[in-house]
Design a protein around this motif. Structure first.
Motif, short mmCIF file in Angstrom:
data_model
loop_
_atom_site.label_atom_id
_atom_site.label_comp_id
_atom_site.label_asym_id
_atom_site.label_seq_id
_atom_site.Cartn_x
_atom_site.Cartn_y
_atom_site.Cartn_z
N ARG A 157 50.02 25.76 41.91
CA ARG A 157 50.97 26.68 41.28
C ARG A 157 51.71 26.08 40.10
O ARG A 157 52.64 26.68 39.59
N HIS A 158 51.33 24.90 39.66
CA HIS A 158 51.88 24.37 38.42
C HIS A 158 51.27 25.12 37.24
O HIS A 158 50.10 25.53 37.28
N LEU A 159 52.05 25.30 36.20
CA LEU A 159 51.52 25.98 35.02
C LEU A 159 50.30 25.26 34.48
O LEU A 159 49.33 25.90 34.04
N VAL A 160 50.32 23.94 34.56
CA VAL A 160 49.22 23.16 34.00
C VAL A 160 47.99 23.18 34.90
O VAL A 160 46.91 22.73 34.48
N PRO A 318 60.00 12.89 39.97
CA PRO A 318 59.21 12.05 40.89
C PRO A 318 57.87 12.69 41.22
O PRO A 318 57.77 13.87 41.55
N GLY A 319 56.82 11.89 41.12
CA GLY A 319 55.49 12.33 41.49
C GLY A 319 54.80 13.22 40.48
O GLY A 319 53.68 13.68 40.72
N VAL A 320 55.45 13.49 39.33
CA VAL A 320 54.85 14.35 38.30
C VAL A 320 54.82 13.56 36.99
O VAL A 320 55.79 13.57 36.23
N PRO A 321 53.74 12.85 36.72
CA PRO A 321 53.67 12.09 35.47
C PRO A 321 53.40 12.99 34.27
O PRO A 321 52.93 14.13 34.42
N LEU A 322 53.70 12.47 33.10
CA LEU A 322 53.33 13.16 31.86
C LEU A 322 51.89 12.81 31.55
O LEU A 322 51.55 11.67 31.23
N THR A 323 51.02 13.79 31.68
CA THR A 323 49.61 13.64 31.35
C THR A 323 49.34 14.23 29.97
O THR A 323 50.19 14.90 29.39
N GLY A 324 48.14 14.01 29.48
CA GLY A 324 47.78 14.63 28.20
C GLY A 324 47.85 16.14 28.29
O GLY A 324 48.33 16.80 27.35
N ASN A 325 47.41 16.71 29.40
CA ASN A 325 47.43 18.16 29.53
C ASN A 325 48.85 18.71 29.71
O ASN A 325 49.14 19.81 29.24
N GLN A 332 52.19 24.05 23.78
CA GLN A 332 51.89 25.47 23.69
C GLN A 332 53.12 26.31 24.01
O GLN A 332 53.39 27.32 23.35
N ASN A 333 53.89 25.90 25.02
CA ASN A 333 55.13 26.61 25.34
C ASN A 333 56.10 26.59 24.18
O ASN A 333 56.74 27.60 23.86
N LEU A 360 60.49 15.90 31.55
CA LEU A 360 59.58 17.03 31.42
C LEU A 360 60.35 18.33 31.26
O LEU A 360 61.32 18.57 31.99
N PRO A 361 59.94 19.22 30.35
CA PRO A 361 60.53 20.56 30.31
C PRO A 361 60.34 21.25 31.66
O PRO A 361 59.33 21.04 32.35
N ALA A 362 61.30 22.07 32.03
CA ALA A 362 61.27 22.70 33.36
C ALA A 362 59.97 23.45 33.62
O ALA A 362 59.47 23.46 34.74
N ALA A 363 59.43 24.09 32.58
CA ALA A 363 58.24 24.93 32.78
C ALA A 363 57.01 24.12 33.17
O ALA A 363 56.05 24.69 33.70
N VAL A 364 56.99 22.82 32.90
CA VAL A 364 55.82 22.01 33.25
C VAL A 364 56.15 20.94 34.28
O VAL A 364 55.32 20.09 34.57
#
Length: 509
Positions: A157-160, A318-325, A332-333, A360-364
């Protein structure tokens, strides 16, 4: 298509303003948020009266009222189970000047009309100077209306992940497995409510709302996906349209709606990114200046995304790294509006700084609520059959990654809709020029979500019914959205006096 933050940039994938959230929660109590059985026969098909209650929150326009509209779960069984739609109204403060009702149709799929009225109701009231009662609604599945989920796992359910971003080398195997999983969960858990989330039913719900309001005709302002809903309504119910505004529209080709719109966002990102590049190269940005020349921002961004593909960077979540995607999705947002450029520049700066921890922006940063993910996926999958050939998706992704590297092949990749279990209940509507000449289109020239080329297809389809106002501006959402006085003036004059330009026209930025 949507406004800020959904799968096509609208409400489910953005953060609601606090006042809008409070209104939605209040309406969730007032609305029939579960299916209710209704007796068959005449009483079951009669359009009910709306019972209005005060509901204005701290950020709402004065005098905002709320009500619940019962609608058939299945219009083929009008006396059967019903859903409740949350409806909101701001009445004209000048009854002598009132000419009717102006319906604000939210974007998405999955956008909230209640949130839209919180954001734009006061400005729209001022612009129209009492000419209308302003009315909007949360479509089925959204906000304060009847809802349903698919039972999706949080990681799906993550946007990405709801958007099918390919692997670093363009591989789509993970996307394929996830898409199958989402489609199966929605079929297994979504039930009749999820199956009922379609453009055709939203149009039927709007006409039921029109009758409940006691109006022979409605005026309307539809934005993004809402502009497509408005176009379909104008095709189906032309004699019930008064002054009709389509703001930020996509290609209405009935064989490509939804999946074609997503594919077009690759072009939209290319059209819009130079605006961010110019902003980010301006010396006035100080520490947020990303390059000395605008031409250097794009290669910098692409190189950084590729680096994050190979080595994701820990973030403050925590647990959500910044990936290329995730970086690409944040880009895009942010292309939706100039006011989001600063957030993107901060993320790019932190991503490239070995000592910084990206915020990270809240949306991602986290998963969407299950109901929000469900309504967005359901509408786009229920409306039209999507291509099903996996080899064709692999070829399309490979080609698109070369042509449009900013979006990395995502817009043409496989999605849950390729494995959707239920066939569309209605054929997509073909938009034509049949009907009164009462439509005004307004469109930003550099729109990342509903690119200009798609709007021109809608303009062509509408023929003599429409006139197009093009704004020399970037971003998504035109009227009362970006400060273009010429565009705002033109739409306001149409809504308040009925005057349209005699031909398609251009408003410089």
């Amino acid at each position: 298509m949507g406004g800020r933050g959904s799968l096509n940039h609208s409400c489910p994938m953005t953060t609601y303003a606090s006042g809008a959230r409070a209104s939605a929660l209040c309406l969730a109590v007032l609305a029939a948020t579960v299916i209710t059985a209704q007796p068959a026969g005449a009483a079951g098909v009669r359009t009910p009266a709306l019972t209005w209650r005060p509901c204005a929150g701290p950020q709402d326009p004065p005098g905002k009222e709320c009500a619940t509209l019962p609608v058939p779960l299945d219009y083929r069984d009008p006396g059967g189970p019903r859903l409740g739609l949350a409806v909101t109204r701001v009445r004209s403060e000048r009854p002598a000047a009132r000419r009717g009702t102006l319906l604000v149709i939210p974007g998405g799929p999955g956008g909230s009309g209640l949130s839209r009225m919180t954001a734009k109701g006061a400005a729209l009231s001022r612009a129209t100077a009492g000419a209308y009662d302003l009315v909007s609604f949360d479509p089925r599945g959204v906000g304060g209306s009847s809802r349903a989920g698919c039972g999706l796992a949080p990681e799906d359910r993550h946007l990405v992940t709801l958007r099918s971003w390919p692997g670093p080398d363009g591989d789509i195997a993970e996307n394929t497995a996830r898409s199958r999983r989402i489609a199966e969960a929605c079929h297994r858990n979504g039930g009749a409510v999820v199956r009922s989330m379609t453009t055709a039913n939203e149009v039927r719900d709007i006409d039921r709302l029109r009758r409940a309001l006691g109006e022979e005709k409605l005026s309307a302002w539809g934005v993004s996906y809402g502009s497509y809903v408005a176009a379909v309504y104008a095709q189906k119910y032309p004699r019930h349209t008064d002054r009709w505004v389509l703001d930020s529209t996509g290609d209405p080709d009935p064989s490509r709606v939804e999946w074609g719109w997503l594919a077009n966002t690759a072009v939209g990102a290319d059209d819009r990114f130079p605006d961010f590049a110019a902003w980010a190269a301006d010396p006035a940005r100080g520490e947020l200046r990303l390059a000395r020349r605008a031409a250097d921002v794009r290669p910098l961004f692409l190189a950084l995304a590729a680096k994050l593909d190979r080595a994701p960077k820990p973030s403050t979540t925590p647990g959500v790294p910044l990936t290329g995607n995730r970086l690409r999705q944040a880009m895009q947002n942010a292309l939706v509006g100039d006011d989001l450029f600063e957030e993107l520049a901060r993320l790019v700066r932190a991503a490239g700084d070995p000592a910084a921890e990206p915020v990270l922006p809240a949306a991602v940063a986290g998963p969407l609520p299950d109901e929000d993910a469900a309504v967005t996926m359901a509408t786009v999958c229920n409306d039209v059959r999507w291509p099903a050939s996996l080899p064709a998706y692999r070829r399309a992704v490979a080609a698109d990654r070369v042509r449009h590297p900013l979006t990395g092949g995502m817009p043409v990749n496989v999605s849950a809709c390729a494995f959707w279990k239920d066939a569309p209940a209605d054929e997509p509507t073909r938009i034509t020029g049949d009907g009164p000449a009462d439509i005004l289109m307004i469109q930003n020239r550099r729109d990342p979500n509903t690119p200009y080329a798609g709007a021109l297809k809608m303009r062509q389809a509408l023929g003599g019914r429409a006139v197009l106002v093009t704004l020399g501006h970037g971003g998504h959402g035109a009227y009362l959205g970006n400060g273009n006085a010429c565009g705002d003036r033109t739409v306001t004059a149409f809504l308040t006096t009925g005057r349209r330009p005699q031909q398609d026209t251009y408003c410089a930025d």
